[in-house]
Design a protein around this motif. Structure first.
Motif, PDB file in Angstrom:
ATOM      1  N   PRO A 254       0.832  -1.215   0.000  1.00  0.00           N
ATOM      2  CA  PRO A 254       0.000   0.000   0.000  1.00  0.00           C
ATOM      3  C   PRO A 254       0.864   1.262   0.000  1.00  0.00           C
ATOM      4  CG  PRO A 254       0.083  -0.924   2.205  1.00  0.00           C
ATOM      5  CD  PRO A 254       0.822  -1.885   1.320  1.00  0.00           C
ATOM      6  N   VAL A 255       0.418   2.266  -0.730  1.00  0.00           N
ATOM      7  CA  VAL A 255       1.106   3.553  -0.763  1.00  0.00           C
ATOM      8  C   VAL A 255       0.050   4.643  -0.950  1.00  0.00           C
ATOM      9  CG1 VAL A 255       1.490   3.516  -3.256  1.00  0.00           C
ATOM     10  CG2 VAL A 255       3.021   4.834  -1.798  1.00  0.00           C
ATOM     11  N   THR A 256       0.289   5.785  -0.324  1.00  0.00           N
ATOM     12  CA  THR A 256      -0.662   6.899  -0.402  1.00  0.00           C
ATOM     13  C   THR A 256      -0.041   8.058  -1.157  1.00  0.00           C
ATOM     14  OG1 THR A 256      -1.667   6.275   1.714  1.00  0.00           O
ATOM     15  CG2 THR A 256      -2.105   8.498   0.913  1.00  0.00           C
ATOM     16  N   LEU A 257      -0.791   8.604  -2.118  1.00  0.00           N
ATOM     17  CA  LEU A 257      -0.343   9.743  -2.905  1.00  0.00           C
ATOM     18  C   LEU A 257      -1.224  10.949  -2.628  1.00  0.00           C
ATOM     19  CD1 LEU A 257       0.207   8.024  -6.393  1.00  0.00           C
ATOM     20  CD2 LEU A 257       1.910   8.444  -4.616  1.00  0.00           C
ATOM     21  N   ARG A 258      -0.607  12.112  -2.572  1.00  0.00           N
ATOM     22  CA  ARG A 258      -1.348  13.367  -2.470  1.00  0.00           C
ATOM     23  C   ARG A 258      -1.304  14.038  -3.841  1.00  0.00           C
ATOM     24  NH1 ARG A 258      -2.631  16.596   1.724  1.00  0.00           N
ATOM     25  NH2 ARG A 258      -3.253  14.593   2.590  1.00  0.00           N
ATOM     26  N   VAL A 259      -2.476  14.279  -4.422  1.00  0.00           N
ATOM     27  CA  VAL A 259      -2.588  14.842  -5.768  1.00  0.00           C
ATOM     28  C   VAL A 259      -3.262  16.200  -5.674  1.00  0.00           C
ATOM     29  CG1 VAL A 259      -3.439  14.462  -8.107  1.00  0.00           C
ATOM     30  CG2 VAL A 259      -2.843  12.507  -6.690  1.00  0.00           C
ATOM     31  N   THR A 260      -2.672  17.224  -6.299  1.00  0.00           N
ATOM     32  CA  THR A 260      -3.273  18.554  -6.335  1.00  0.00           C
ATOM     33  C   THR A 260      -3.312  19.044  -7.781  1.00  0.00           C
ATOM     34  OG1 THR A 260      -1.117  19.591  -5.959  1.00  0.00           O
ATOM     35  CG2 THR A 260      -2.487  19.182  -4.028  1.00  0.00           C
ATOM     36  N   GLY A 261      -4.280  19.908  -8.058  1.00  0.00           N
ATOM     37  CA  GLY A 261      -4.391  20.434  -9.411  1.00  0.00           C
ATOM     38  C   GLY A 261      -5.596  21.325  -9.578  1.00  0.00           C
TER      39      GLY A 261
ATOM     40  N   ILE B 281      -4.988   9.453  -2.398  1.00  0.00           N
ATOM     41  CA  ILE B 281      -5.321   8.169  -3.018  1.00  0.00           C
ATOM     42  C   ILE B 281      -4.436   7.092  -2.412  1.00  0.00           C
ATOM     43  CG2 ILE B 281      -5.537   6.886  -5.178  1.00  0.00           C
ATOM     44  CD1 ILE B 281      -5.560   9.575  -6.646  1.00  0.00           C
ATOM     45  N   THR B 282      -5.041   6.073  -1.845  1.00  0.00           N
ATOM     46  CA  THR B 282      -4.296   4.922  -1.339  1.00  0.00           C
ATOM     47  C   THR B 282      -4.485   3.767  -2.313  1.00  0.00           C
ATOM     48  OG1 THR B 282      -4.625   5.631   0.949  1.00  0.00           O
ATOM     49  CG2 THR B 282      -3.971   3.347   0.605  1.00  0.00           C
ATOM     50  N   LEU B 283      -3.374   3.229  -2.794  1.00  0.00           N
ATOM     51  CA  LEU B 283      -3.445   2.160  -3.788  1.00  0.00           C
ATOM     52  C   LEU B 283      -2.334   1.146  -3.528  1.00  0.00           C
ATOM     53  CD1 LEU B 283      -0.966   3.446  -5.556  1.00  0.00           C
ATOM     54  CD2 LEU B 283      -2.786   4.722  -6.644  1.00  0.00           C
ATOM     55  N   PHE B 284      -2.299   0.102  -4.343  1.00  0.00           N
ATOM     56  CA  PHE B 284      -1.346  -0.991  -4.148  1.00  0.00           C
ATOM     57  C   PHE B 284      -0.400  -1.073  -5.344  1.00  0.00           C
ATOM     58  CE2 PHE B 284      -5.023  -2.046  -1.603  1.00  0.00           C
ATOM     59  CZ  PHE B 284      -4.459  -2.474  -0.405  1.00  0.00           C
ATOM     60  N   VAL B 285       0.899  -1.099  -5.059  1.00  0.00           N
ATOM     61  CA  VAL B 285       1.908  -1.186  -6.115  1.00  0.00           C
ATOM     62  C   VAL B 285       2.868  -2.332  -5.816  1.00  0.00           C
ATOM     63  CG1 VAL B 285       1.784   1.261  -6.677  1.00  0.00           C
ATOM     64  CG2 VAL B 285       3.403   0.483  -4.949  1.00  0.00           C
TER      65      VAL B 285
ATOM     66  N   MET C  77      -1.373  19.022 -11.248  1.00  0.00           N
ATOM     67  CA  MET C  77      -0.202  19.904 -11.173  1.00  0.00           C
ATOM     68  C   MET C  77       0.910  19.340 -10.312  1.00  0.00           C
ATOM     69  SD  MET C  77      -2.271  23.516 -10.779  1.00  0.00           S
ATOM     70  CE  MET C  77      -0.795  24.490 -10.845  1.00  0.00           C
ATOM     71  N   ASN C  78       0.575  18.570  -9.282  1.00  0.00           N
ATOM     72  CA  ASN C  78       1.618  18.072  -8.380  1.00  0.00           C
ATOM     73  C   ASN C  78       1.187  16.737  -7.777  1.00  0.00           C
ATOM     74  OD1 ASN C  78       4.101  18.205  -6.917  1.00  0.00           O
ATOM     75  ND2 ASN C  78       2.930  18.812  -5.105  1.00  0.00           N
ATOM     76  N   ILE C  79       2.138  15.822  -7.646  1.00  0.00           N
ATOM     77  CA  ILE C  79       1.890  14.520  -7.006  1.00  0.00           C
ATOM     78  C   ILE C  79       3.058  14.222  -6.084  1.00  0.00           C
ATOM     79  CG2 ILE C  79       1.501  12.051  -7.346  1.00  0.00           C
ATOM     80  CD1 ILE C  79       0.531  12.671 -10.148  1.00  0.00           C
ATOM     81  N   ARG C  80       2.771  13.852  -4.861  1.00  0.00           N
ATOM     82  CA  ARG C  80       3.844  13.463  -3.942  1.00  0.00           C
ATOM     83  C   ARG C  80       3.392  12.275  -3.103  1.00  0.00           C
ATOM     84  NH1 ARG C  80       3.339  15.682   1.320  1.00  0.00           N
ATOM     85  NH2 ARG C  80       1.597  17.139   1.515  1.00  0.00           N
ATOM     86  N   ARG C  81       4.368  11.473  -2.711  1.00  0.00           N
ATOM     87  CA  ARG C  81       4.092  10.303  -1.893  1.00  0.00           C
ATOM     88  C   ARG C  81       4.067  10.702  -0.426  1.00  0.00           C
ATOM     89  NH1 ARG C  81       8.247   5.121  -1.510  1.00  0.00           N
ATOM     90  NH2 ARG C  81       7.148   3.964   0.143  1.00  0.00           N
ATOM     91  N   LEU C  82       3.029  10.270   0.287  1.00  0.00           N
ATOM     92  CA  LEU C  82       2.927  10.560   1.701  1.00  0.00           C
ATOM     93  C   LEU C  82       3.644   9.467   2.496  1.00  0.00           C
ATOM     94  CD1 LEU C  82      -0.787  11.771   2.051  1.00  0.00           C
ATOM     95  CD2 LEU C  82       1.284  13.114   1.713  1.00  0.00           C
ATOM     96  N   ASP C  83       4.139   9.838   3.675  1.00  0.00           N
ATOM     97  CA  ASP C  83       4.849   8.885   4.510  1.00  0.00           C
ATOM     98  C   ASP C  83       3.921   7.828   5.078  1.00  0.00           C
ATOM     99  OD1 ASP C  83       7.364  10.035   4.153  1.00  0.00           O
ATOM    100  OD2 ASP C  83       6.916  11.561   5.643  1.00  0.00           O
ATOM    101  N   SER C  84       2.700   8.223   5.393  1.00  0.00           N
ATOM    102  CA  SER C  84       1.774   7.243   5.976  1.00  0.00           C
ATOM    103  C   SER C  84       0.370   7.503   5.464  1.00  0.00           C
ATOM    104  CB  SER C  84       1.796   7.353   7.501  1.00  0.00           C
ATOM    105  OG  SER C  84       1.421   8.642   7.928  1.00  0.00           O
TER     106      SER C  84
END
Length: 508
Positions: A432-439, A477-481, A501-508
């Motif tokens: 599992p990994v969580t991404l923060r997406v803004t735009g 967005i939490t998804l599986f990679v 516009m921007n995507i970053r991986r969150l720590d938790s």
């Protein structure tokens, strides 16, 4: 040249203009610049000669009469439309006003014609000092704006001498571009100015909250370099705050000064919180919070001043137990603070803690004798650089090297750190990994993002949440990679979605 000038003089005098016409070869330096810029030989530079038409006319008629003179000249000779330069309607920042065009004369030669009034010529010849003779004239808005920039730079407490000089040189001598606000107002900037420069020019608060812009109807990021004629509408978000990297792509002194001021104020605010935290800890430790104690900590940890110390306390970049050990005993703290967490640091700590054990944690499906779990504070996935930390009663917890808690774990509990590395994992294993997406909030943006994840890349999503405000969206967005390569491919694909516009991986 005389045969060329005579019809112009006759035409202007017929219209009762009091004019002075000067003809001259163009400067070799000017011709050389054109040869280099256009990559042509000397024979291919056609406008090697220039004339200057200086009109003696009342101040209220200066612009009108310049254009009348232009009309008379182009009645006699064919102009090149691509060579028209109008610095009367929009003067340069240094106050220069003139109307330039290039015309073809009999024989096929090209001649540059400069049209200006006596007032304009005096300012062009004598520079900034001549401006004051005509102070108050509406046509001098360019120089007034430049002087206002100088005043803003001098008023900024964060400007050092070198930066101030460079900024003033940039605004005075660089090439200029002209862009428009949504209301049609003309704005002038140095070449390479960005959307963020435009936002700060509108208002400081607009700059602080800028997250992008609509340029000619298209969404662009704050780093977008403005072009001549762009129509710019700033996009804002109340959640936006100034960042250090903004200084890397702004060029105006106003933007640089305001960003530095905001960063300094933010640091001071954090420092005040850190100071209160340290005061409470000193009371708990029964240690006096005074200048001598603070100075001792600053000197030992080699801080520049108390503000830097308090800031690191607030942001948890320094272990408070080290400060306690330093002040409560004559000795020094046992563990020295590592400034950067790298694999070499882990190897060194493991080696010093258990030099004879040779234990090496391998994380894969064959691991049966050692209990371990992936730390929730940083959510490591296959491919991340990791280390193991021996917990009390919960086996080994696996952390990323850049985990927010890594510095504290390594500095305080280095003896409990063990090596860890990834080997082959099962094909069906996902992390599992969580991404923060803004735009920019556009119609169907959420659907487009989810289609890329689930359809194009066939990635399973655990959850998605989106919040929209002031034309911008921010979602988690939490998804599986499978691994870091899979994650990087996913991020690259998502960045191509229109509006993101921007995507970053969150720590938790």
């Amino acid at each position: 040249m005389r045969e060329f000038i005579s019809p112009i003089r006759d035409g202007l005098e017929k219209e009762k203009f009091n004019v002075e016409i000067k003809g001259r070869p163009k400067a070799i330096s000017s011709i050389w610049r054109k040869m280099r810029k256009q990559n042509v030989d000397f024979e291919e530079v056609y406008d090697k000669f220039a004339i200057r038409v200086i009109i003696d006319t009342p101040l209220k008629n200066d612009k009108t009469d310049c254009w009348r003179a232009y009309s008379i000249i182009t009645d006699h000779y064919q102009p090149n439309p691509e060579r028209l330069r109008d610095w009367i309607s929009a003067p340069k920042s240094n106050g220069y006003e003139s109307l330039h065009t290039t015309v073809v004369i009999p024989g096929g030669d090209w001649v540059e014609v400069q049209i200006r009034t006596k007032r304009m010529n005096e300012i062009a010849e004598k520079g900034l000092a001549a401006h004051w003779k005509y102070k108050g004239i509406k046509g001098q808005a360019g120089i007034d704006q430049w002087i206002e920039k100088v005043r803003d730079a001098l008023d900024s407490a964060d400007e050092d001498a070198d930066n101030l000089i460079e900024d003033l040189k940039l605004s005075q001598f660089s090439k200029e571009i002209f862009v428009f606000t949504p209301n049609g107002d003309l704005k002038k900037f140095a070449e390479n100015a960005t959307v963020l420069d435009f936002a700060f020019d509108i208002h400081t608060d607009v700059g602080y909250s800028c997250v992008g812009a609509k340029v000619n109807g298209k969404n662009v990021p704050i780093r977008y370099t403005l072009q001549n004629g762009d129509k710019v509408e700033v996009l804002r978000s109340k959640n936006q705050i100034p960042k250090v990297d903004w200084l890397n792509f702004v060029v105006t002194s106003k933007a640089k000064g305001k960003i530095k001021q905001a960063l300094k104020e933010s640091k001071l605010k954090e420092s005040e919180q850190g100071k209160e935290i340290l005061k409470r800890r000193f009371r708990n430790w029964k240690i006096d919070f005074d200048d001598s104690s603070v100075r001792k900590v600053i000197q030992y940890f080699k801080y520049r001043d108390a503000i830097d110390l308090y800031y690191d306390v607030a942001t948890q970049k320094i272990d408070l137990l080290q400060i306690k050990e330093l002040l409560s005993s004559s000795g020094k703290p046992v563990v020295i603070k590592p400034h950067k967490i790298e694999e070499g640091v882990v190897d060194k700590l493991v080696g010093s803690a258990a030099p004879e054990s040779g234990d090496f944690l391998v994380i894969d499906e064959k691991l049966a004798n050692v209990e371990y779990k992936l730390a929730k504070c940083c959510s490591p996935i296959h491919g991340d650089s990791v280390f193991g930390f021996v917990t009390i009663g919960s086996g080994i917890s696996i952390h990323r090297m850049n985990c927010p808690n890594a510095q504290q774990l390594l500095s305080r509990f280095g003896y409990r750190v063990v090596k860890a590395r990834w080997t082959n994992v099962e094909k069906d294993a996902f992390f599992p990994v969580t991404l923060r997406v803004t735009g920019v909030d556009a119609l169907g943006i959420v659907s487009n993002v989810s289609d890329v994840i689930s359809k194009d890349l066939q990635v399973n999503m655990r959850s998605i949440s989106v919040d929209s405000n002031d034309g911008m969206f921010e979602g988690s967005i939490t998804l599986f990679v499978k691994d870091t390569q899979h994650l990087e491919a996913l991020i690259r694909k998502l960045k191509k979605v229109k509006g993101v516009m921007n995507i970053r991986r969150l720590d938790s």
